[in-house]
Design a protein around this motif. Structure first.
Motif, mmCIF file in Angstrom:
data_model
loop_
_atom_site.group_PDB
_atom_site.id
_atom_site.type_symbol
_atom_site.label_atom_id
_atom_site.label_comp_id
_atom_site.label_asym_id
_atom_site.label_seq_id
_atom_site.Cartn_x
_atom_site.Cartn_y
_atom_site.Cartn_z
ATOM 1 N N PHE A 76 -13.598 -0.377 47.330
ATOM 2 C CA PHE A 76 -14.132 -0.290 48.684
ATOM 3 C C PHE A 76 -15.323 -1.230 48.749
ATOM 4 O O PHE A 76 -16.234 -1.143 47.929
ATOM 5 C CB PHE A 76 -14.563 1.149 48.987
ATOM 6 C CG PHE A 76 -15.329 1.302 50.265
ATOM 7 C CD1 PHE A 76 -14.674 1.304 51.487
ATOM 8 C CD2 PHE A 76 -16.703 1.448 50.264
ATOM 9 C CE1 PHE A 76 -15.373 1.452 52.675
ATOM 10 C CE2 PHE A 76 -17.411 1.599 51.445
ATOM 11 C CZ PHE A 76 -16.747 1.594 52.650
ATOM 12 N N ILE A 77 -15.326 -2.173 49.696
ATOM 13 C CA ILE A 77 -16.429 -3.126 49.851
ATOM 14 C C ILE A 77 -16.957 -3.017 51.269
ATOM 15 O O ILE A 77 -16.182 -3.020 52.229
ATOM 16 C CB ILE A 77 -15.977 -4.568 49.566
ATOM 17 C CG1 ILE A 77 -15.533 -4.703 48.104
ATOM 18 C CG2 ILE A 77 -17.108 -5.562 49.870
ATOM 19 C CD1 ILE A 77 -14.988 -6.067 47.747
ATOM 20 N N ALA A 78 -18.278 -2.920 51.402
ATOM 21 C CA ALA A 78 -18.888 -2.794 52.729
ATOM 22 C C ALA A 78 -20.224 -3.518 52.753
ATOM 23 O O ALA A 78 -20.876 -3.689 51.722
ATOM 24 C CB ALA A 78 -19.099 -1.331 53.084
ATOM 25 N N LEU A 79 -20.608 -3.933 53.955
ATOM 26 C CA LEU A 79 -21.922 -4.529 54.148
ATOM 27 C C LEU A 79 -22.972 -3.477 53.848
ATOM 28 O O LEU A 79 -22.856 -2.331 54.269
ATOM 29 C CB LEU A 79 -22.070 -5.025 55.587
ATOM 30 C CG LEU A 79 -23.311 -5.843 55.913
ATOM 31 C CD1 LEU A 79 -23.365 -7.109 55.073
ATOM 32 C CD2 LEU A 79 -23.299 -6.207 57.390
ATOM 33 N N ASP A 128 -26.066 -8.275 49.293
ATOM 34 C CA ASP A 128 -26.034 -7.732 50.643
ATOM 35 C C ASP A 128 -24.767 -6.925 50.919
ATOM 36 O O ASP A 128 -24.544 -6.480 52.031
ATOM 37 C CB ASP A 128 -26.204 -8.828 51.688
ATOM 38 C CG ASP A 128 -25.403 -10.071 51.373
ATOM 39 O OD1 ASP A 128 -24.580 -10.036 50.446
ATOM 40 O OD2 ASP A 128 -25.608 -11.082 52.042
ATOM 41 N N TYR A 129 -23.937 -6.707 49.884
ATOM 42 C CA TYR A 129 -22.748 -5.879 50.009
ATOM 43 C C TYR A 129 -22.744 -4.848 48.889
ATOM 44 O O TYR A 129 -23.347 -5.067 47.833
ATOM 45 C CB TYR A 129 -21.468 -6.713 49.902
ATOM 46 C CG TYR A 129 -21.179 -7.534 51.128
ATOM 47 C CD1 TYR A 129 -20.283 -7.096 52.090
ATOM 48 C CD2 TYR A 129 -21.815 -8.756 51.335
ATOM 49 C CE1 TYR A 129 -20.008 -7.844 53.220
ATOM 50 C CE2 TYR A 129 -21.555 -9.509 52.461
ATOM 51 C CZ TYR A 129 -20.655 -9.045 53.396
ATOM 52 O OH TYR A 129 -20.396 -9.792 54.516
ATOM 53 N N ILE A 130 -22.068 -3.739 49.114
ATOM 54 C CA ILE A 130 -21.865 -2.761 48.055
ATOM 55 C C ILE A 130 -20.375 -2.612 47.825
ATOM 56 O O ILE A 130 -19.565 -2.855 48.714
ATOM 57 C CB ILE A 130 -22.484 -1.382 48.382
ATOM 58 C CG1 ILE A 130 -21.897 -0.810 49.670
ATOM 59 C CG2 ILE A 130 -23.993 -1.450 48.424
ATOM 60 C CD1 ILE A 130 -22.240 0.649 49.909
ATOM 61 N N GLY A 131 -20.025 -2.231 46.615
ATOM 62 C CA GLY A 131 -18.642 -1.969 46.278
ATOM 63 C C GLY A 131 -18.566 -0.677 45.495
ATOM 64 O O GLY A 131 -19.479 -0.350 44.738
ATOM 65 N N ILE A 132 -17.494 0.064 45.698
ATOM 66 C CA ILE A 132 -17.284 1.302 44.960
ATOM 67 C C ILE A 132 -15.860 1.284 44.422
ATOM 68 O O ILE A 132 -14.910 1.040 45.163
ATOM 69 C CB ILE A 132 -17.502 2.538 45.851
ATOM 70 C CG1 ILE A 132 -18.938 2.547 46.384
ATOM 71 C CG2 ILE A 132 -17.206 3.822 45.084
ATOM 72 C CD1 ILE A 132 -19.214 3.620 47.408
#
Length: 100
Positions: A37-40, A57-61
């Motif tokens: 999952f990648i989101a700003l 500037d993005y996070i990933g799970i």
């Protein structure tokens, strides 16, 4: 909720070598495809709050704990470099920087 929004993401490792003229050459090698999952990254995000937005500037799970700092994630012609990786409970939380 996160599982429903996970997409297939290709994971690459970056290898640096030098040619006979001493010029550094970077090459990418595909390691595997994972669900991620990648989101700003929002200003409300508490994860990685000690890091400035210049770093990522993005996070990933993802549930895949083999993704580490320095890897590159690619999805839909977009590339994200893993700036930091932090395993919390069952998830690997990633701080990502978009690259060209």
């Amino acid at each position: 909720m996160i599982n429903a929004n996970m997409k297939n993401v290709d994971v690459y490792t970056i290898t640096k070598t030098y040619n006979n003229l001493g010029i550094e050459i970077e090459s990418e090698t595909k390691v595997k495809t994972i669900q991620c999952f990648i989101a700003l990254r929002s200003t409300e995000t508490k994860m990685f709050e000690q890091y400035s937005y210049e770093l990522g500037d993005y996070i990933g799970i993802t549930k895949d704990t083999s993704v580490i700092k320095g890897n590159v994630l690619k999805i839909n012609n977009e590339s994200f470099k893993v700036v930091e990786s932090l395993n919390i409970l069952r998830y690997n939380n990633l701080l990502l920087k978009k690259v060209n």
